[in-house]
Design a protein around this motif. Structure first.
Motif, PDB file in Angstrom:
ATOM      1  N   ASP A  72      47.334  58.008  45.221  1.00 50.58           N
ATOM      2  CA  ASP A  72      48.507  57.402  44.589  1.00 50.58           C
ATOM      3  C   ASP A  72      48.630  55.914  44.924  1.00 50.58           C
ATOM      4  OD1 ASP A  72      49.279  59.674  43.240  1.00 50.58           O
ATOM      5  OD2 ASP A  72      50.789  60.281  44.689  1.00 50.58           O
ATOM      6  N   SER A 124      54.427  56.217  51.689  1.00 49.65           N
ATOM      7  CA  SER A 124      54.553  57.499  52.381  1.00 49.65           C
ATOM      8  C   SER A 124      55.928  57.671  53.016  1.00 49.65           C
ATOM      9  CB  SER A 124      53.478  57.628  53.465  1.00 49.65           C
ATOM     10  OG  SER A 124      52.184  57.619  52.917  1.00 49.65           O
ATOM     11  N   SER A 152      54.510  58.620  47.569  1.00 43.71           N
ATOM     12  CA  SER A 152      53.115  59.020  47.419  1.00 43.71           C
ATOM     13  C   SER A 152      52.945  60.471  47.841  1.00 43.71           C
ATOM     14  CB  SER A 152      52.215  58.123  48.277  1.00 43.71           C
ATOM     15  OG  SER A 152      50.897  58.617  48.296  1.00 43.71           O
ATOM     16  N   LYS A 153      52.387  61.286  46.944  1.00 48.45           N
ATOM     17  CA  LYS A 153      52.103  62.686  47.271  1.00 48.45           C
ATOM     18  C   LYS A 153      50.629  62.879  47.608  1.00 48.45           C
ATOM     19  CE  LYS A 153      54.692  65.710  46.868  1.00 48.45           C
ATOM     20  NZ  LYS A 153      55.604  66.334  47.854  1.00 48.45           N
ATOM     21  N   LYS A 154      49.784  62.014  47.087  1.00 48.10           N
ATOM     22  CA  LYS A 154      48.351  62.040  47.370  1.00 48.10           C
ATOM     23  C   LYS A 154      48.076  60.838  48.266  1.00 48.10           C
ATOM     24  CE  LYS A 154      47.574  63.998  42.762  1.00 48.10           C
ATOM     25  NZ  LYS A 154      48.968  63.821  42.276  1.00 48.10           N
ATOM     26  N   HIS A 155      47.763  61.084  49.521  1.00 45.31           N
ATOM     27  CA  HIS A 155      47.780  60.077  50.586  1.00 45.31           C
ATOM     28  C   HIS A 155      47.151  58.741  50.191  1.00 45.31           C
ATOM     29  CE1 HIS A 155      47.962  58.409  54.567  1.00 45.31           C
ATOM     30  NE2 HIS A 155      46.659  58.268  54.608  1.00 45.31           N
ATOM     31  N   GLN A 174      61.288  64.881  41.703  1.00 43.09           N
ATOM     32  CA  GLN A 174      60.916  64.421  43.042  1.00 43.09           C
ATOM     33  C   GLN A 174      60.382  62.994  43.000  1.00 43.09           C
ATOM     34  OE1 GLN A 174      57.666  63.728  44.452  1.00 43.09           O
ATOM     35  NE2 GLN A 174      58.668  63.239  46.407  1.00 43.09           N
ATOM     36  N   LEU A 175      59.562  62.701  41.992  1.00 45.28           N
ATOM     37  CA  LEU A 175      58.981  61.364  41.870  1.00 45.28           C
ATOM     38  C   LEU A 175      60.066  60.307  41.751  1.00 45.28           C
ATOM     39  CD1 LEU A 175      56.771  59.239  41.293  1.00 45.28           C
ATOM     40  CD2 LEU A 175      56.879  59.932  38.889  1.00 45.28           C
ATOM     41  N   ALA A 215      62.261  59.858  44.809  1.00 46.75           N
ATOM     42  CA  ALA A 215      61.539  59.118  45.841  1.00 46.75           C
ATOM     43  C   ALA A 215      61.437  57.640  45.484  1.00 46.75           C
ATOM     44  CB  ALA A 215      60.142  59.708  46.029  1.00 46.75           C
ATOM     45  N   LYS A 255      58.126  59.524  50.708  1.00 49.67           N
ATOM     46  CA  LYS A 255      57.364  60.501  49.927  1.00 49.67           C
ATOM     47  C   LYS A 255      57.172  60.103  48.463  1.00 49.67           C
ATOM     48  CE  LYS A 255      58.784  64.321  52.915  1.00 49.67           C
ATOM     49  NZ  LYS A 255      59.397  65.671  53.007  1.00 49.67           N
ATOM     50  N   ARG A 289      53.006  66.370  39.067  1.00 53.19           N
ATOM     51  CA  ARG A 289      53.993  66.465  40.126  1.00 53.19           C
ATOM     52  C   ARG A 289      55.379  66.624  39.506  1.00 53.19           C
ATOM     53  NH1 ARG A 289      54.177  60.819  43.299  1.00 53.19           N
ATOM     54  NH2 ARG A 289      55.807  61.945  44.432  1.00 53.19           N
ATOM     55  N   SER A 290      56.339  66.972  40.330  1.00 57.37           N
ATOM     56  CA  SER A 290      57.708  67.121  39.868  1.00 57.37           C
ATOM     57  C   SER A 290      58.279  65.762  39.487  1.00 57.37           C
ATOM     58  CB  SER A 290      58.565  67.746  40.972  1.00 57.37           C
ATOM     59  OG  SER A 290      59.937  67.551  40.725  1.00 57.37           O
TER      60      SER A 290
END
Length: 303
Positions: free
Chosen positions: A113, A102, A107-110, A66-67, A70, A105, A62-63
């Protein structure tokens, strides 16, 4: 077959480290996404260590920007800050954690993660009273012993963070972050391999630390990359973990702009251009983490 030329790469290291320290050209605004800590956190505190530890535990495919954005937003929100504390996570169920992660965001994998995040937190809670520093103390802050114990003794307790297959970068990355940003005084950092992601691998290839032909998995390339930097650092006064940030940003702000068959658009800002394999028109670089990685490189004629 990929080859190493340590004498050549030692020159690359000297130029890179001097250049990165001066923060000029493409490095003028270079930083790492995890370097910015949330307001109110004291450097090196328990809060800081848990913020880094839990966040990096899901730093996979993942980016990074972004991580960490978030993660900071999740920390800032007092209704979700609890997700960084193992003892608080132990009081709640997985659904609560899914909802909290969530919200901003994180968590990107519902479910994946939050499940990984929860496992890491509960393992620290059950094995080390919720505090990674108890793990460090157990091994007398020896980075190599911590690295080896996480890979073996605690491998099943800390998914991803312990450097399981496909996510081996995270363990080295975690140790480096704790040292660089939380100022944890580890010993034997020079024995820990460099974390390898797509950026580090790309910079390794473009600078010619590894050169020649290769076709295989990204994991195989990562193993070769780790060995190559260990070999290249010998006798330089530097060790692999010190190269992680400069190489990552070299790719992020420089090498990532290059497209096969073209001239690198930022070459005029690069102090390593005379060493860059992209100066040779015959070089081809196709780096993919999920598919076959293919490399055909030659050193430039003038160095």
């Amino acid at each position: 077959m990929l080859k190493t030329t340590p004498a050549r790469t030692k020159k690359v290291i000297e130029i890179l480290m001097d250049w990165y320290q001066k923060k000029t050209e493409i490095f003028t605004n270079a930083e790492l996404p995890e370097a910015l800590i949330p307001e109110g956190i004291t450097i090196g505190s328990y809060d800081h260590i848990m913020f880094l530890t839990q966040s990096v535990s899901i730093d996979y495919m993942r980016s990074a920007q972004q991580l960490w954005d978030a993660a900071r937003t999740t920390w800032k929100d007092e209704t979700t800050r609890w997700v960084f504390y193992p003892k608080e996570i132990a009081k709640r169920n997985l659904e609560d954690l899914i909802d909290a992660m969530s919200k901003h965001k994180l968590s990107k994998k519902h479910t994946k993660d939050p499940t990984t995040w929860r496992k890491v937190a509960l393992s620290f809670n059950n094995l080390f009273d919720g505090d990674p520093r108890n793990l460090f103390q157990k091994f007398n802050y020896d980075a190599l012993q911590i690295f080896n114990s996480m890979r073996s003794q605690y491998g099943k307790d800390f998914p991803y963070l312990a450097g399981s297959t496909g996510t081996s970068k995270i363990l080295s990355l975690w140790i480096r972050m704790l040292h660089d940003f939380a100022k944890v005084e580890f010993r034997n950092l020079n024995e820990v391999p460099i974390p390898v992601d797509i950026h580090t691998a790309r910079a390794t290839i473009t600078t010619g630390c590894l050169a020649g032909e290769f076709s295989g998995t990204f994991g195989e390339l990562a193993d070769k990359t780790k060995k190559a930097w260990i070999e290249a650092c010998e006798g330089t006064g530097f060790y692999p973990l010190q190269l992680d940030e400069p190489l990552w940003n070299l790719s992020r702000y420089g090498c990532s702009n290059y497209k096969n068959g073209s001239t690198c658009p930022v070459r005029h800002q690069c102090r390593l251009r005379n060493y860059c394999v992209t100066e040779n028109a015959s070089s081809k670089i196709f780096l993919q983490q999920n598919n076959t990685t293919t490399i055909v490189t030659e050193y430039p004629e003038q160095q």
